[in-house]
Write a protein that holds these residues in place. Structure first.
Motif, mmCIF file in Angstrom:
data_model
loop_
_atom_site.group_PDB
_atom_site.id
_atom_site.type_symbol
_atom_site.label_atom_id
_atom_site.label_comp_id
_atom_site.label_asym_id
_atom_site.label_seq_id
_atom_site.Cartn_x
_atom_site.Cartn_y
_atom_site.Cartn_z
ATOM 1 N N SER A 29 0.852 -1.181 0.000
ATOM 2 C CA SER A 29 0.000 0.000 0.000
ATOM 3 C C SER A 29 0.886 1.228 0.000
ATOM 4 O O SER A 29 1.976 1.224 0.567
ATOM 5 N N ALA A 30 0.401 2.276 -0.641
ATOM 6 C CA ALA A 30 1.081 3.566 -0.583
ATOM 7 C C ALA A 30 0.235 4.586 0.168
ATOM 8 O O ALA A 30 0.580 5.757 0.244
ATOM 9 N N THR A 31 -0.875 4.124 0.737
ATOM 10 C CA THR A 31 -1.791 5.003 1.464
ATOM 11 C C THR A 31 -1.541 4.879 2.960
ATOM 12 O O THR A 31 -1.678 3.785 3.517
ATOM 13 N N PRO A 32 -1.184 5.965 3.631
ATOM 14 C CA PRO A 32 -0.866 5.869 5.067
ATOM 15 C C PRO A 32 -1.942 5.181 5.893
ATOM 16 O O PRO A 32 -1.630 4.347 6.751
ATOM 17 N N ALA A 33 -3.215 5.487 5.638
ATOM 18 C CA ALA A 33 -4.288 4.876 6.437
ATOM 19 C C ALA A 33 -4.324 3.367 6.227
ATOM 20 O O ALA A 33 -4.516 2.601 7.191
ATOM 21 N N HIS A 34 -4.138 2.916 5.000
ATOM 22 C CA HIS A 34 -4.157 1.473 4.731
ATOM 23 C C HIS A 34 -2.906 0.795 5.280
ATOM 24 O O HIS A 34 -2.970 -0.346 5.751
ATOM 25 N N ILE A 35 -1.782 1.476 5.212
ATOM 26 C CA ILE A 35 -0.546 0.929 5.790
ATOM 27 C C ILE A 35 -0.754 0.656 7.278
ATOM 28 O O ILE A 35 -0.406 -0.415 7.789
ATOM 29 N N ARG A 36 -1.344 1.601 7.964
ATOM 30 C CA ARG A 36 -1.579 1.440 9.417
ATOM 31 C C ARG A 36 -2.676 0.409 9.675
ATOM 32 O O ARG A 36 -2.588 -0.373 10.629
ATOM 33 N N GLU A 37 -3.711 0.403 8.836
ATOM 34 C CA GLU A 37 -4.784 -0.581 8.988
ATOM 35 C C GLU A 37 -4.230 -2.001 8.863
ATOM 36 O O GLU A 37 -4.551 -2.880 9.675
ATOM 37 N N ASN A 38 -3.398 -2.222 7.865
ATOM 38 C CA ASN A 38 -2.833 -3.558 7.672
ATOM 39 C C ASN A 38 -1.983 -3.978 8.867
ATOM 40 O O ASN A 38 -2.032 -5.135 9.294
#
Length: 267
Positions: free
Chosen positions: A224-233
């Motif tokens: 992911s390159a999206t900060p929110a998705h990086i943290r979600e994962n």
């Protein structure tokens, strides 16, 4: 002292080719807690990955860094040359894990694996790995390699569970690293995963990752390159599935591959 074990979850960087976006995603992931970053010569982003590692508020020795040599560069002398070039682009003296990306192109089990041994013995890489191998190819590689096989990276997720290769990893004493662990986003629409996610106040992506991370010898590298998705994962590490959840996911009767071997860019 560098990280010697493979962190359960890592950041995948495939198709993350914009230099600044890639560096920012690596920096974000490391600052969020990730300690495993995966790239490849063929991704054309090793310089950006290295820059992101240097920018993060994390010591280099705490980061497990993996890259891969492309199929066209797997002849013995070429592999050594290209592995050193990858390390230079990443800005590191030592790789934590070096993979053979696919057993195609210039791959030759004798010469390619001898080159991996050479790089391991020289200390350029602390571990060696393979990617996208079939079971019989793994068996041949295990017979030829002098260095211990550390990891095998393949597509693996609830819709393509790779039971045979997971068993091979368990029995062989090496890690299976799951790429495309979210089935290119398709896990968010799988009813079983959605139901379990609602039960745990989590997301379907977190459920898919938690299922993988609960399997013996398995790690996952969602991209992911999206900060929110990086943290979600990364939050999947805090999710514990119960036996009923695991049985429900184990029972998903689908075999859907989202990376087409025939259409791979190296073919």
């Amino acid at each position: 002292m560098a990280v010697d074990s493979l962190p359960e979850i890592g950041l995948g960087t495939y198709e993350n080719t914009d230099p600044e976006t890639c560096a920012e995603s690596v920096e974000t992931a490391l600052n969020a807690g990730y300690r495993h970053v995966d790239t490849a010569e063929g991704y054309d982003n090793e310089r950006a990955v290295g820059r992101g590692i240097r920018r993060a508020d994390v010591d280099r020795e705490d980061v497990f860094l993996a890259t891969k040599v492309s199929p066209d560069n797997l002849a013995r002398d070429d592999l050594v040359e290209h592995a050193r070039a990858s390390a230079d682009r990443l800005g590191v003296e030592t790789l934590d894990l070096l993979y053979v990306h696919w057993p195609i192109g210039a791959y030759d089990s004798e010469g390619t694996l001898a080159a991996l041994d050479e790089l391991y013995e020289a200390g350029l890489t602390r571990h060696v790995g393979l990617s996208n191998f079939l079971p019989e190819q793994l068996d041949e590689a295990l017979d030829r390699l002098s260095a211990p096989l550390f990891a095998h990276q393949v597509e693996c997720h609830p819709l393509f569970q790779q039971e045979e290769l997971r068993a091979h990893a368990r029995e062989g004493g090496y890690h299976l690293v799951a790429y495309t662990p979210l089935a290119k986003g398709e896990v968010t629409a799988v009813p079983e995963l959605v139901e379990i996610a609602e039960k745990h106040d989590a997301t379907a992506a977190q459920v898919a990752l938690a299922w993988l991370l609960g399997k013996e010898s398995v790690s996952a590298i969602p991209k992911s390159a999206t900060p929110a998705h990086i943290r979600e994962n990364y939050g999947a590490l805090d999710l514990t599935l119960d036996d009923a959840d695991v049985a429900k996911i184990d029972g998903i009767d689908r075999e859907e591959r989202y990376v087409d071997f025939e259409a791979a860019p190296w073919n």
